[in-house]
Write an enzyme that holds these catalytic residues in place. Structure first.
Site, short mmCIF file in Angstrom:
data_model
loop_
_atom_site.label_atom_id
_atom_site.label_comp_id
_atom_site.label_asym_id
_atom_site.label_seq_id
_atom_site.Cartn_x
_atom_site.Cartn_y
_atom_site.Cartn_z
CB SER A 135 -0.85 -0.03 1.27
OG SER A 135 -1.40 1.23 1.53
CE1 TYR A 160 -3.48 -2.56 5.64
CE2 TYR A 160 -3.28 -0.17 5.48
CZ TYR A 160 -3.40 -1.40 4.87
OH TYR A 160 -3.43 -1.48 3.51
CE LYS A 164 -1.18 -4.55 3.37
NZ LYS A 164 -1.40 -5.84 2.72
N1 UFG Z 1 -12.84 11.05 3.89
C1 UFG Z 1 -13.88 11.86 4.29
N2 UFG Z 1 -14.96 11.27 4.90
C2 UFG Z 1 -15.04 9.93 5.11
C3 UFG Z 1 -13.96 9.11 4.69
C4 UFG Z 1 -12.87 9.70 4.09
O1 UFG Z 1 -13.85 13.08 4.12
O2 UFG Z 1 -16.04 9.46 5.68
C5 UFG Z 1 -11.69 11.66 3.19
C6 UFG Z 1 -10.36 11.48 3.90
O3 UFG Z 1 -10.17 12.50 4.85
C7 UFG Z 1 -9.38 11.52 2.73
C8 UFG Z 1 -10.17 10.88 1.59
O4 UFG Z 1 -11.53 11.00 1.95
O5 UFG Z 1 -9.08 12.84 2.39
C9 UFG Z 1 -9.84 9.43 1.36
O6 UFG Z 1 -10.00 8.71 2.57
P1 UFG Z 1 -10.04 7.10 2.62
O7 UFG Z 1 -10.27 6.70 4.03
O8 UFG Z 1 -10.98 6.58 1.59
O9 UFG Z 1 -8.59 6.70 2.13
P2 UFG Z 1 -7.15 7.05 2.75
O10 UFG Z 1 -6.40 7.74 1.67
O11 UFG Z 1 -7.23 7.73 4.04
O12 UFG Z 1 -6.63 5.60 3.06
C10 UFG Z 1 -6.32 4.73 1.99
C11 UFG Z 1 -6.56 3.27 2.42
C12 UFG Z 1 -5.60 2.86 3.50
C13 UFG Z 1 -4.19 3.20 3.09
C14 UFG Z 1 -4.09 4.65 2.69
C15 UFG Z 1 -2.74 5.05 2.20
O13 UFG Z 1 -7.86 3.10 2.91
O14 UFG Z 1 -5.70 1.46 3.66
O15 UFG Z 1 -5.02 4.93 1.64
O16 UFG Z 1 -2.39 4.31 1.13
F1 UFG Z 1 -3.39 2.96 4.13
#
Ligand code: UFG
Length: 346
Positions: A135, A160, A164
């Protein structure tokens, strides 16, 4: 994308751990379509037997399936005894960031000990080809944007992510001790979307942590509104920017990685799998609403702890060395996510 494997390889048997999961199931479809023979193991800890049936339905092909925990060395050895495995694609593992903070031991045992059990078993049976599901989280706080594979790794912000990172290090050490291994580490950015059939997709239990499944549940009236975590980042509209990639494009990347291992025979290869485009949370909401003709009510709340402002890939290396091109658009991703949810709820 062109798949380069000769007729002789058509019967190559690939073991897929976690093959009923979100990325695993889409990859199994692409592998079967590309002519590989599969053996899938999964314990359904975060997936359902329906996914296994759906893989068969989409491809019209059959494969061996074992419902088992990959930490069970005895059962794992039985899988290698009963099947002539040529290579392994390793997806199995826990993946919820928040849960990993609450239950770090579960994550280290399942992800790290599980991987060691698998690697040890591979070694015993002389199987030295592996594609590992990693990831972009291993980059921790990004050194630069876009991220290239040689950027600093480590400094992960949750257990997590650390699992990785640890597994990547273990794989590097194994390769350095025995250069006859062929290992491809694939660093995923933000996989979303679903197979166009609507038969497989992301189906998280309970309240989703990730953006796309949350938006989908709001659009399907299962949740009232989306909370957008912060609109004061230094981005074009203040909301977080990510590199969303269609899961089918991502799945095809695994077939290309496997072909690379076949061609090179041995080596350690690391690739970012992303599109190279960054989209904000508001871009996602607006596109989802437009493409699916639905409303996604939202409110802006405070930043989520540990979130970064911007994260996207430089996908050049995967393009040059694997021929990897993510061809699906943000519209495709939004449409396919909603299609899967509607089909599931029917
Ligand atoms: N977000 C919201 N509201 C929500 C969920 C997310 O505003 O309810 C925003 C987050 O703040 C972020 C974006 O949407 O700006 C993406 O968030 P995600 O949780 O979908 O994804 P992340 O980039 O935080 O995390 C993902 C994977 C993880 C991994 C990470 C880094 O879910 O497993 O990318 O690679 F670790």
């Amino acid at each position: 994308m062109v798949y380069l494997h000769s007729k002789d390889d058509d019967c190559m048997k690939i073991l897929v751990t976690g093959g009923a999961g979100y990325i695993g199931s889409h990859t199994c479809v692409e592998l079967l379509n590309a002519g590989f023979d599969l053996v899938i193991i999964d314990n359904f800890s975060n997936s359902k037997p329906e996914a296994v049936e759906a893989i068969k339905k989409i491809t019209g092909k059959d494969f061996k399936f074992y419902e088992m925990d990959y930490l069970n060395r005895e059962l794992l050895e039985k899988v290698f005894e009963e099947n002539e495995i040529s290579a392994v694609i390793h997806f199995a593992g826990y993946k919820a960031v928040g849960e990993s903070v609450e239950k770090p031991m579960d994550y280290y045992i399942n992800n790290v000990s599980g991987s060691l059990t698998l690697l040890n078993t591979m070694k015993k049976y002389g199987v030295k080809k592996l594609v590992f599901s990693s990831s972009a989280t291993v980059y921790g706080w990004p050194e630069k944007i876009p991220l290239t594979e040689d950027c600093h790794v480590g400094g992960t912000t949750n257990p997590y992510g650390t699992t990785k990172f640890f597994i990547e290090r273990i794989l590097e050490d194994i390769y350095h001790s025995d250069s006859t291994w062929g290992i491809a580490i694939l660093r995923y950015f933000n996989p979303i979307g679903a197979h166009e059939s609507g038969l497989i997709g992301e189906d998280p239990q309970g309240i989703p942590n990730n953006l796309m499944p949350y938006i989908t549940k709001v659009a399907s009236n299962e949740l009232e509104k989306l909370s957008i975590f912060g609109d004061d980042y230094d981005t074009k509209d203040g909301t977080g920017v990510r590199d969303y990639i269609h899961v089918v494009d991502l799945a095809k990347g695994h077939v290309l990685a496997l072909n690379k291992l076949e061609k090179e025979k041995s080596g350690l290869f690391i690739y970012n799998l992303g599109t190279g485009n960054g989209y904000s949370v508001l871009d996602m909401v607006k596109t989802y609403e437009r493409v699916n003709q639905v409303e996604v009510p939202y409110e802006i709340v405070g930043r989520r702890k540990g979130d970064i402002a911007i994260c996207y890939a430089d996908p050049t290396k995967a393009k040059e060395e694997l021929g990897f091109i993510a061809s699906k658009t943000l519209e495709d991703m939004c449409r396919d996510s909603y299609h899967f949810a509607r089909k599931k709820n029917r």
